[in-house]
Write a protein that holds these residues in place. Structure first.
Motif: not given
Length: 90
Positions: A1-6, A22-25, A32-35
């Motif tokens: 699982m990849k983490t992207y900081r913003h 997290q979890g994005w390619k 894009d959707l998220t929870v």
């Protein structure tokens, strides 16, 4: 699982600070959707990287597979949050 900081921004539901995905390619983009991992709110990324709450119409417009995946993620986060709250009370 990849983490992207913003840059940090507030969840539109619980107002808690969010600064990663997290979890994005790839990094999330508008639509894009998220929870939210703090309150399990179902959201969509807006242009500029912040979130908006999904409406019932948004959910109705999703294809069946996407809706199932989102609801499954929402249910999982809700269960984890509930377990954490119950554990904190004992």
């Amino acid at each position: 699982m990849k983490t992207y900081r913003h840059e940090s921004f507030a969840c539109p539901s619980c107002k808690r600070s969010l600064n990663a995905s997290q979890g994005w390619k790839s990094p999330p983009t508008a639509g894009d959707l998220t929870v939210c991992l703090h309150c399990s709110a179902m959201c969509a990324y807006k242009k500029g990287g912040t979130l908006r709450l999904l409406t019932q119409q948004d959910l109705d417009d999703l294809d069946d597979d996407t809706r199932r995946l989102l609801l499954r993620a929402h249910g999982h986060v809700t269960l984890v949050l509930t377990d954490a709250r119950v554990g904190a009370k004992t």
